[in-house]
Write a protein that holds these residues in place. Structure first.
Motif, PDB file in Angstrom:
ATOM      1  N   LYS A  54       0.843  -1.200   0.000  1.00 15.92           N
ATOM      2  CA  LYS A  54       0.000   0.000   0.000  1.00 15.92           C
ATOM      3  C   LYS A  54       0.879   1.251   0.000  1.00 15.92           C
ATOM      4  O   LYS A  54       1.782   1.386   0.815  1.00 15.92           O
ATOM      5  N   GLU A  55       0.607   2.134  -0.943  1.00 12.33           N
ATOM      6  CA  GLU A  55       1.371   3.382  -1.016  1.00 12.33           C
ATOM      7  C   GLU A  55       0.933   4.320   0.116  1.00 12.33           C
ATOM      8  O   GLU A  55      -0.254   4.516   0.353  1.00 12.33           O
ATOM      9  N   ILE A  56       1.914   4.868   0.821  1.00 12.05           N
ATOM     10  CA  ILE A  56       1.606   5.755   1.945  1.00 12.05           C
ATOM     11  C   ILE A  56       1.277   7.138   1.404  1.00 12.05           C
ATOM     12  O   ILE A  56       2.065   7.724   0.653  1.00 12.05           O
ATOM     13  N   PRO A  57       0.103   7.682   1.745  1.00  6.53           N
ATOM     14  CA  PRO A  57      -0.273   9.000   1.215  1.00  6.53           C
ATOM     15  C   PRO A  57       0.619  10.107   1.766  1.00  6.53           C
ATOM     16  O   PRO A  57       1.017  10.081   2.929  1.00  6.53           O
ATOM     17  N   THR A  58       0.955  11.051   0.907  1.00  4.74           N
ATOM     18  CA  THR A  58       1.838  12.147   1.329  1.00  4.74           C
ATOM     19  C   THR A  58       1.292  13.522   0.963  1.00  4.74           C
ATOM     20  O   THR A  58       1.978  14.522   1.154  1.00  4.74           O
TER      21      THR A  58
END
Length: 376
Positions: free
Chosen positions: A6-10
């Motif tokens: 899962k891509e970590i939101p930034t």
């Protein structure tokens, strides 16, 4: 098999990221209020800077207590007086540590707070001893009013589809109204996770040399900017004098430092400040940090935030806010604490285009409010 990592939101499109910027801003705003109260006649700048940094550290200890991520100082407390433009934050061993505020001084306060790599920074300008009964007038009032008005216009111009040079032009126009100059080459940076100097920038009062290399850009939704406006009553040109640099920021350089002291200092910087600007006061051994930082800076393992000055006799004002560009309009996460009751300039904006910008609401009315307005 597809990678399910899962891509970590930034970006602030994510509510958790938005909350971290806003929570960092709440702390920054509270610390700024405390620091403003400390800026009185006779107070030592060193003592105020230490108090500001300690307040940031203590306040960040009380938030996100169950999370294991970095939080703390996003920009060390600096107080730059009169013609000193920025980054004045002396060490106890520096000759400048004796610097004290005097009634009538124009003092610029800057500080920042980061939570999980998301930084909210703020700056305010005050005149020591000013009050509603004894407001600031003349040249000092002009430069402070110009900086505040330029900030208010700039916040409204950082909108999706607008371009960075539109902000530069508006600040120029406002500064001229007050017979002042934007400080040459000063930059506003896009803010990213663990990065306070993102690629997109806004430049003040650029020279032809600046413009040759300066990248034009268009603002987009969900971006964050540390909007920094510095205005001078002088020529708008800066220079270094004798004040020693104390604020630095680690770079991504992997140069192998030769001196053991330098390696120790750089390792402490990585662990205590990460990728954020820091004061040498934050390090455990002042003497060792002074020695080690020299090699670190020489080989660009850190970049210096030099103490710079306008000409003698000039006054420089600064206001800064962290702007969150949302689909419903802009949010000024940090509050520069401008108090109109204390500032009485005899000049005002007459330019119709600028007045129109200043009258624009920061946030778009909601759909429900639009429908209600249409029914009237």
């Amino acid at each position: 098999m597809a990678d399910k990592t899962k891509e970590i939101p930034t970006t602030i499109a994510d509510s958790n990221v938005m909350s971290k910027y806003k929570d960092a801003a709440t702390i920054a705003n509270g610390v700024l209020e405390k620091v403003i109260k400390l800026c009185v006649d006779g107070a030592k700048v060193l003592d105020i800077c230490i108090a500001g940094d300690n307040a940031i550290v203590e306040a960040t200890k009380t938030v996100y207590t169950k999370k294991k991520f970095s939080k703390g100082i996003g920009f060390p407390t600096t107080i730059s007086i009169n013609n000193c433009v920025a980054h004045f934050s002396p060490l106890p061993s520096d000759p400048e540590s004796a610097t004290a505020l005097k009634d009538g001084d124009v003092a610029k306060i800057q500080l920042g707070v980061q939570i999980d790599g998301f930084c909210s920074t703020v700056a305010h300008t005050l005149v020591v001893g000013a009050s509603a009964e004894k407001p600031v007038t003349g040249e000092k009032a002009d430069v402070i009013q110009a900086a505040h008005t330029a900030l208010e216009a700039a916040v409204r111009l950082i909108r999706p589809g607008n371009k960075n040079m539109e902000v530069t032009k508006a600040v120029d126009t406002i500064a001229a109204t007050y017979n002042t100059k934007p400080v040459e080459g000063m930059l506003t940076h896009q803010q990213l996770k663990d990065k306070t100097d993102g690629k997109k920038q806004i430049i003040l009062n650029p020279t032809e040399a600046h413009l040759r290399d300066f990248e034009r850009c268009t603002f987009e939704e969900n971006e964050v900017y540390a909007l920094d406006v510095l205005i001078s009553s002088g020529e708008g040109k800066v220079r270094q004098l004798n004040a020693r640099t104390t604020v630095y920021k680690k770079t991504d350089s992997r140069y192998q430092l030769k001196m053991s002291t330098s390696r120790q200092v750089l390792n402490e910087i990585k662990n205590s400040a990460g990728n954020f600007p820091f004061s040498l006061r934050q390090l455990s051994d002042e003497r060792k940090s002074r020695m080690g930082i020299v090699e670190c800076a020489k080989h660009q393992c850190v970049i210096p935030y030099d103490v710079v000055y306008e000409r003698e006799g000039a006054f420089v004002a600064q206001f800064m806010t962290t702007v969150l560009v949302t689909k419903n309009g802009n949010v000024m996460a940090t509050d520069p604490h401008f108090n109109q009751a204390l500032i009485k300039s005899d000049k005002s904006v007459k330019d119709e285009e600028i007045l129109k910008i200043l009258a624009t609401p920061l946030k778009e009315p909601s759909a429900n409010k639009k429908k209600a307005a249409e029914k009237k």
